[in-house]
Design a protein around this motif. Structure first.
Motif, mmCIF file in Angstrom:
data_model
loop_
_atom_site.group_PDB
_atom_site.id
_atom_site.type_symbol
_atom_site.label_atom_id
_atom_site.label_comp_id
_atom_site.label_asym_id
_atom_site.label_seq_id
_atom_site.Cartn_x
_atom_site.Cartn_y
_atom_site.Cartn_z
ATOM 1 N N UNK A 198 0.586 -1.247 -0.375
ATOM 2 C CA UNK A 198 -0.046 0.005 -0.233
ATOM 3 C C UNK A 198 0.504 1.462 0.332
ATOM 4 N N UNK A 199 2.007 1.357 0.155
ATOM 5 C CA UNK A 199 2.877 2.317 0.643
ATOM 6 C C UNK A 199 3.004 3.145 -1.076
ATOM 7 N N UNK A 200 3.604 1.816 -1.979
ATOM 8 C CA UNK A 200 4.240 2.727 -3.100
ATOM 9 C C UNK A 200 5.612 2.880 -2.864
ATOM 10 N N UNK A 201 6.391 2.477 -1.551
ATOM 11 C CA UNK A 201 7.396 2.381 -1.463
ATOM 12 C C UNK A 201 8.652 0.939 -1.899
ATOM 13 N N UNK A 202 9.456 1.371 -1.923
ATOM 14 C CA UNK A 202 10.123 0.589 -2.163
ATOM 15 C C UNK A 202 10.836 -1.140 -0.709
ATOM 16 N N UNK A 227 12.087 0.567 9.957
ATOM 17 C CA UNK A 227 11.837 2.059 10.259
ATOM 18 C C UNK A 227 10.894 2.351 11.022
ATOM 19 N N UNK A 228 11.154 3.394 11.624
ATOM 20 C CA UNK A 228 9.347 4.092 12.857
ATOM 21 C C UNK A 228 10.053 5.547 12.556
ATOM 22 N N UNK A 229 8.573 6.056 13.292
ATOM 23 C CA UNK A 229 7.692 5.480 13.030
ATOM 24 C C UNK A 229 6.775 4.940 11.663
ATOM 25 N N UNK A 230 5.913 4.282 11.960
ATOM 26 C CA UNK A 230 5.130 3.462 10.633
ATOM 27 C C UNK A 230 3.470 4.124 11.010
ATOM 28 N N UNK A 231 3.238 4.390 10.287
ATOM 29 C CA UNK A 231 1.860 4.573 10.580
ATOM 30 C C UNK A 231 0.556 4.493 9.380
ATOM 31 N N UNK A 232 -0.290 3.885 9.499
ATOM 32 C CA UNK A 232 -1.549 3.071 8.529
ATOM 33 C C UNK A 232 -2.767 3.849 9.049
ATOM 34 N N UNK A 263 0.392 4.530 3.982
ATOM 35 C CA UNK A 263 1.010 4.052 4.987
ATOM 36 C C UNK A 263 2.158 5.246 4.883
ATOM 37 N N UNK A 264 2.615 5.901 5.753
ATOM 38 C CA UNK A 264 4.076 6.695 5.950
ATOM 39 C C UNK A 264 5.031 5.423 6.951
ATOM 40 N N UNK A 265 6.304 5.876 6.839
ATOM 41 C CA UNK A 265 6.912 5.257 7.260
ATOM 42 C C UNK A 265 8.108 6.190 7.523
ATOM 43 N N UNK A 266 8.292 6.409 8.859
ATOM 44 C CA UNK A 266 9.993 7.920 8.857
ATOM 45 C C UNK A 266 8.379 8.789 9.061
ATOM 46 N N UNK A 267 8.863 9.939 9.465
ATOM 47 C CA UNK A 267 8.069 10.997 9.658
ATOM 48 C C UNK A 267 8.825 12.701 9.109
ATOM 49 N N UNK A 268 8.218 13.204 8.091
ATOM 50 C CA UNK A 268 8.572 13.930 7.737
ATOM 51 C C UNK A 268 7.300 15.202 7.650
ATOM 52 N N UNK A 269 7.277 16.112 8.147
ATOM 53 C CA UNK A 269 6.186 16.708 8.442
ATOM 54 C C UNK A 269 5.101 17.076 7.498
ATOM 55 N N UNK A 270 5.918 17.277 6.112
ATOM 56 C CA UNK A 270 5.249 17.871 4.540
ATOM 57 C C UNK A 270 4.176 16.437 4.140
ATOM 58 N N UNK A 271 4.997 15.255 4.091
ATOM 59 C CA UNK A 271 4.157 14.191 4.634
ATOM 60 C C UNK A 271 2.991 13.707 4.624
ATOM 61 N N UNK A 320 0.206 15.878 3.862
ATOM 62 C CA UNK A 320 -0.292 15.313 2.742
ATOM 63 C C UNK A 320 -1.328 14.299 3.026
ATOM 64 N N UNK A 321 -0.811 13.333 3.588
ATOM 65 C CA UNK A 321 -1.285 11.998 4.281
ATOM 66 C C UNK A 321 -2.630 12.127 5.013
#
Length: 118
Positions: free
Chosen positions: A49-53, A94-99, A104-112, A115-116
């Motif tokens: 669901x994350x579209x990440x590698x 890698x944390x935090x993992x949020x869904x 899904x987001x992995x790590x923490x970037x405020x901009x991301x 958006x999510x």
């Protein structure tokens, strides 16, 4: 929308993400990523669901990651082997993992997060 927030309380990045979620009054279920790591099936679902590698799910700055020499294993390991590794130890994720079950987001970037999750 209720989120699942996998975190490690001693991690500064996790604490920053938690502050951000609280400041934006988002409801979430807190899960200690080391005591209750996501299962292999859950990790596979988050990955898809994350579209990440898949390598983006590894905590590359962690001691365990270095001890186990995972950087050298990633290029040749199968997806199945990498998911097994991730599921074997919450410290490798890698944390935090949020869904929210869909995104899904992995790590923490405020901009991301904006958006999510807003």
């Amino acid at each position: 929308m209720s989120l699942t927030f996998y975190w490690y309380p001693k991690c500064g990045t996790c604490r920053n993400a938690k502050k951000w979620l609280d400041a934006h009054q988002l409801s979430y279920k807190e899960i200690h990523i080391v005591e209750n790591p996501p299962s292999k099936a859950e990790l596979q679902d988050y990955y898809e669901k994350s579209n990440l590698e898949l390598k983006k799910f590894f905590n590359t700055s962690g001691q365990k990651y270095r001890e186990l020499g995972i950087k050298d294993k990633i290029p040749t390991a199968s997806e199945d082997e990498l998911l097994d590794l991730l599921a074997s130890d919450g410290m490798l994720i890698k944390r935090p993992l949020v869904t929210d079950g869909e995104k899904v987001t992995v790590g923490f970037k405020e901009e991301e997060y904006e958006k999510m999750w807003l």
